[in-house]
Design a protein around this motif. Structure first.
Motif, PDB file in Angstrom:
ATOM      1  N   LEU A  63      11.165   5.840  23.510  1.00 28.37           N
ATOM      2  CA  LEU A  63      10.346   5.000  24.388  1.00 28.37           C
ATOM      3  C   LEU A  63       9.194   5.784  24.998  1.00 28.37           C
ATOM      4  CD1 LEU A  63      13.220   3.037  26.166  1.00 28.37           C
ATOM      5  CD2 LEU A  63      11.604   2.121  24.502  1.00 28.37           C
ATOM      6  N   ASP A  64       9.455   7.042  25.355  1.00 29.27           N
ATOM      7  CA  ASP A  64       8.402   7.883  25.923  1.00 29.27           C
ATOM      8  C   ASP A  64       7.301   8.130  24.901  1.00 29.27           C
ATOM      9  OD1 ASP A  64       7.421   9.711  28.101  1.00 29.27           O
ATOM     10  OD2 ASP A  64       7.673  11.196  26.495  1.00 29.27           O
ATOM     11  N   GLY A  65       7.672   8.348  23.643  1.00 27.25           N
ATOM     12  CA  GLY A  65       6.674   8.560  22.597  1.00 27.25           C
ATOM     13  C   GLY A  65       5.791   7.354  22.399  1.00 27.25           C
ATOM     14  N   LEU A  66       6.382   6.172  22.397  1.00 29.54           N
ATOM     15  CA  LEU A  66       5.595   4.948  22.265  1.00 29.54           C
ATOM     16  C   LEU A  66       4.667   4.765  23.462  1.00 29.54           C
ATOM     17  CD1 LEU A  66       8.383   2.572  20.935  1.00 29.54           C
ATOM     18  CD2 LEU A  66       6.317   3.213  19.675  1.00 29.54           C
ATOM     19  N   SER A  67       5.180   5.044  24.651  1.00 27.69           N
ATOM     20  CA  SER A  67       4.381   4.907  25.869  1.00 27.69           C
ATOM     21  C   SER A  67       3.196   5.863  25.873  1.00 27.69           C
ATOM     22  CB  SER A  67       5.262   5.148  27.097  1.00 27.69           C
ATOM     23  OG  SER A  67       4.520   5.074  28.290  1.00 27.69           O
ATOM     24  N   ARG A 120       0.840  -1.189   0.000  1.00 26.43           N
ATOM     25  CA  ARG A 120       0.000   0.000   0.000  1.00 26.43           C
ATOM     26  C   ARG A 120       0.882   1.249   0.000  1.00 26.43           C
ATOM     27  NH1 ARG A 120      -4.667  -1.552   4.574  1.00 26.43           N
ATOM     28  NH2 ARG A 120      -5.163  -3.621   3.693  1.00 26.43           N
ATOM     29  N   ALA A 121       0.543   2.209  -0.831  1.00 24.70           N
ATOM     30  CA  ALA A 121       1.270   3.470  -0.886  1.00 24.70           C
ATOM     31  C   ALA A 121       0.738   4.404   0.193  1.00 24.70           C
ATOM     32  CB  ALA A 121       1.114   4.117  -2.257  1.00 24.70           C
ATOM     33  N   GLY A 122       1.638   5.019   0.933  1.00 22.96           N
ATOM     34  CA  GLY A 122       1.212   5.956   1.965  1.00 22.96           C
ATOM     35  C   GLY A 122       2.363   6.304   2.890  1.00 22.96           C
ATOM     36  N   THR A 123       2.132   7.282   3.755  1.00 23.33           N
ATOM     37  CA  THR A 123       3.140   7.676   4.728  1.00 23.33           C
ATOM     38  C   THR A 123       2.869   6.989   6.061  1.00 23.33           C
ATOM     39  OG1 THR A 123       1.935   9.593   5.594  1.00 23.33           O
ATOM     40  CG2 THR A 123       3.288   9.942   3.615  1.00 23.33           C
ATOM     41  N   ILE A 124       3.893   6.890   6.871  1.00 22.00           N
ATOM     42  CA  ILE A 124       3.728   6.228   8.162  1.00 22.00           C
ATOM     43  C   ILE A 124       3.050   7.150   9.181  1.00 22.00           C
ATOM     44  CG2 ILE A 124       5.613   4.630   7.779  1.00 22.00           C
ATOM     45  CD1 ILE A 124       7.400   6.360   9.517  1.00 22.00           C
ATOM     46  N   GLU A 125       2.930   8.441   8.853  1.00 23.99           N
ATOM     47  CA  GLU A 125       2.182   9.363   9.723  1.00 23.99           C
ATOM     48  C   GLU A 125       0.678   9.261   9.497  1.00 23.99           C
ATOM     49  OE1 GLU A 125       6.230  11.039   8.881  1.00 23.99           O
ATOM     50  OE2 GLU A 125       4.552  10.424   7.603  1.00 23.99           O
ATOM     51  N   HIS A 126       0.285   8.700   8.367  1.00 22.27           N
ATOM     52  CA  HIS A 126      -1.132   8.532   8.020  1.00 22.27           C
ATOM     53  C   HIS A 126      -1.283   7.181   7.331  1.00 22.27           C
ATOM     54  CE1 HIS A 126      -1.982  12.748   9.022  1.00 22.27           C
ATOM     55  NE2 HIS A 126      -0.861  13.030   8.406  1.00 22.27           N
ATOM     56  N   PRO A 176       9.273  13.227  10.068  1.00 21.36           N
ATOM     57  CA  PRO A 176       9.312  14.557  10.674  1.00 21.36           C
ATOM     58  C   PRO A 176       8.300  14.714  11.801  1.00 21.36           C
ATOM     59  CG  PRO A 176       8.079  14.644   8.635  1.00 21.36           C
ATOM     60  CD  PRO A 176       8.620  13.240   8.746  1.00 21.36           C
ATOM     61  N   ASP A 177       7.445  13.689  12.029  1.00 23.45           N
ATOM     62  CA  ASP A 177       6.415  13.762  13.071  1.00 23.45           C
ATOM     63  C   ASP A 177       6.307  12.403  13.756  1.00 23.45           C
ATOM     64  OD1 ASP A 177       4.311  14.336  14.724  1.00 23.45           O
ATOM     65  OD2 ASP A 177       2.926  14.972  13.142  1.00 23.45           O
ATOM     66  N   LYS A 178       7.302  12.075  14.546  1.00 25.96           N
ATOM     67  CA  LYS A 178       7.353  10.767  15.185  1.00 25.96           C
ATOM     68  C   LYS A 178       6.208  10.523  16.166  1.00 25.96           C
ATOM     69  CE  LYS A 178      12.345  10.705  14.524  1.00 25.96           C
ATOM     70  NZ  LYS A 178      12.287  11.939  13.694  1.00 25.96           N
ATOM     71  N   PRO A 179       5.768  11.536  16.967  1.00 26.25           N
ATOM     72  CA  PRO A 179       4.619  11.282  17.846  1.00 26.25           C
ATOM     73  C   PRO A 179       3.383  10.821  17.070  1.00 26.25           C
ATOM     74  CG  PRO A 179       5.738  13.273  18.537  1.00 26.25           C
ATOM     75  CD  PRO A 179       6.369  12.869  17.233  1.00 26.25           C
ATOM     76  N   ARG A 180       3.185  11.383  15.885  1.00 28.84           N
ATOM     77  CA  ARG A 180       2.051  10.968  15.047  1.00 28.84           C
ATOM     78  C   ARG A 180       2.212   9.518  14.595  1.00 28.84           C
ATOM     79  NH1 ARG A 180      -3.281  11.666  13.808  1.00 28.84           N
ATOM     80  NH2 ARG A 180      -3.645  10.572  11.852  1.00 28.84           N
ATOM     81  N   VAL A 181       3.441   9.122  14.264  1.00 33.04           N
ATOM     82  CA  VAL A 181       3.693   7.741  13.864  1.00 33.04           C
ATOM     83  C   VAL A 181       3.365   6.786  15.008  1.00 33.04           C
ATOM     84  CG1 VAL A 181       5.433   6.083  13.084  1.00 33.04           C
ATOM     85  CG2 VAL A 181       5.483   8.438  12.238  1.00 33.04           C
ATOM     86  N   PHE A 182       3.773   7.142  16.221  1.00 32.52           N
ATOM     87  CA  PHE A 182       3.509   6.291  17.369  1.00 32.52           C
ATOM     88  C   PHE A 182       2.005   6.142  17.621  1.00 32.52           C
ATOM     89  CE2 PHE A 182       7.809   8.027  18.989  1.00 32.52           C
ATOM     90  CZ  PHE A 182       8.496   7.068  18.267  1.00 32.52           C
ATOM     91  N   VAL A 183       1.263   7.230  17.452  1.00 29.88           N
ATOM     92  CA  VAL A 183      -0.197   7.173  17.598  1.00 29.88           C
ATOM     93  C   VAL A 183      -0.802   6.264  16.534  1.00 29.88           C
ATOM     94  CG1 VAL A 183      -2.316   8.537  17.378  1.00 29.88           C
ATOM     95  CG2 VAL A 183      -0.423   9.403  18.754  1.00 29.88           C
ATOM     96  N   GLU A 184      -0.287   6.354  15.313  1.00 35.41           N
ATOM     97  CA  GLU A 184      -0.788   5.505  14.233  1.00 35.41           C
ATOM     98  C   GLU A 184      -0.507   4.028  14.507  1.00 35.41           C
ATOM     99  OE1 GLU A 184      -2.310   6.453  10.605  1.00 35.41           O
ATOM    100  OE2 GLU A 184      -3.133   7.082  12.537  1.00 35.41           O
ATOM    101  N   ILE A 185       0.653   3.738  15.065  1.00 31.60           N
ATOM    102  CA  ILE A 185       0.965   2.353  15.422  1.00 31.60           C
ATOM    103  C   ILE A 185      -0.063   1.808  16.404  1.00 31.60           C
ATOM    104  CG2 ILE A 185       2.612   0.898  16.670  1.00 31.60           C
ATOM    105  CD1 ILE A 185       4.852   2.629  15.473  1.00 31.60           C
ATOM    106  N   ALA A 186      -0.354   2.592  17.429  1.00 30.23           N
ATOM    107  CA  ALA A 186      -1.343   2.156  18.424  1.00 30.23           C
ATOM    108  C   ALA A 186      -2.730   2.021  17.801  1.00 30.23           C
ATOM    109  CB  ALA A 186      -1.376   3.145  19.585  1.00 30.23           C
TER     110      ALA A 186
END
Length: 275
Positions: free
Chosen positions: A204-208, A123-129, A150-160
């Motif tokens: 680690l804090d961002g993932l948490s 799938r084509a897309g960014t890891i922030e969305h 450029p927006d790691k907190p957003r990536v972590f939220v997307e993972i969750a």
């Protein structure tokens, strides 16, 4: 590099260009030391999948991925980890690869076809969305990619968001702390997975904060002089995750020594987290 779109363009162009170099990550010696993939398994994969892997670790090593599960690979690149995951989940499982660089997806499609793999979807897309449904995957893996965002907190939220309750993560990535200003502003070092890296504690804090639990760093390699010399580029070495910056001076290597590391993080989404 302040604008997110500018960073995405920089990274996409960096990796499209990297495909023409026919090098694996970090040079001939450091790649094997960092990634520690099973050489017998690599021999069974299409050559292009291995040659164009910009890895800093093996996220699937020791990961308890089981048959029938769904695995999502963030920044799947040429598809090496997709192929390994596809074998782990078997015909009853499914693997999804997301990448924003069309040239990478094209190579991944060719490698999947060469391997005769049918349980992988690109799938084509960014890891922030992420173009992935809420609560739909058992595992999120990623190999030396999130540091480029450029927006790691957003990536972590997307993972969750995309993980099922109690879903797991296994992420290999680069972290850095105390980088000098010149290194943080170097575009080639950004593409080489250094300038955009955050500290291990912040990672680690961002993932948490995003809702991941039981987080642990199960592997860590700190870059000293010899590794940095390979990382610094030239004809015989590539940057970790790309073609590498221009050769660093001995003074620059000394300033970076001990401040960069490759780590592997494991954890899970709490059962009480958002769906």
């Amino acid at each position: 590099m302040a604008k997110k779109n500018d960073v995405h363009k920089l990274v996409s162009e960096f990796y499209s260009h990297s495909l023409t170099k026919s090098h694996s990550c970090c040079g001939s010696g450091l790649a094997e030391h960092l990634a520690s993939y099973d050489p017998d398994k690599l021999k069974l994969l299409p050559r292009d999948a291995v040659a164009n892997s910009f890895a800093c670790g093996d996220p699937l090593a020791f990961a308890e991925v089981r048959a029938g599960e769904v695995v999502l690979d963030l920044g799947c690149g040429a598809g090496m980890d997709l192929l390994i995951a596809a074998e782990k989940v078997g015909p009853t499982g499914r693997v999804i690869g997301v990448d924003m660089t069309e040239a990478m997806l094209a190579v991944a499609r060719k490698n999947l076809e060469a391997a005769g793999v049918e349980n992988v979807e690109l799938r084509a897309g960014t890891i922030e969305h992420l173009p992935v449904e809420d609560g739909s995957v058992d595992w999120v893996i990623s190999n030396c990619v999130i540091n480029l965002s450029p927006d790691k907190p957003r990536v972590f939220v997307e993972i969750a968001r995309v993980l099922k309750s109690d879903g797991r993560i296994s992420i290999s990535d680069m972290v850095a702390e105390g980088l000098p200003d010149w290194a943080q502003e170097d575009k080639e070092l950004y593409g080489a997975c250094v300038a955009g890296a955050v500290s291990e504690a912040d990672y680690l804090d961002g993932l948490s904060r995003a809702g991941l639990e039981d987080l642990s760093v199960v592997q860590r390699l700190i870059f000293e002089g010899p590794q940095l010399e390979l990382l610094s580029g030239g004809e015989e070495a590539t940057g970790c995750c790309g073609t590498g910056p221009s050769a660093l001076s001995s003074e620059q290597i000394a300033q970076l020594s001990g401040k960069i590391a490759s780590i592997k993080i494991q954890g899970r989404k709490g059962s009480g987290g958002p769906a």
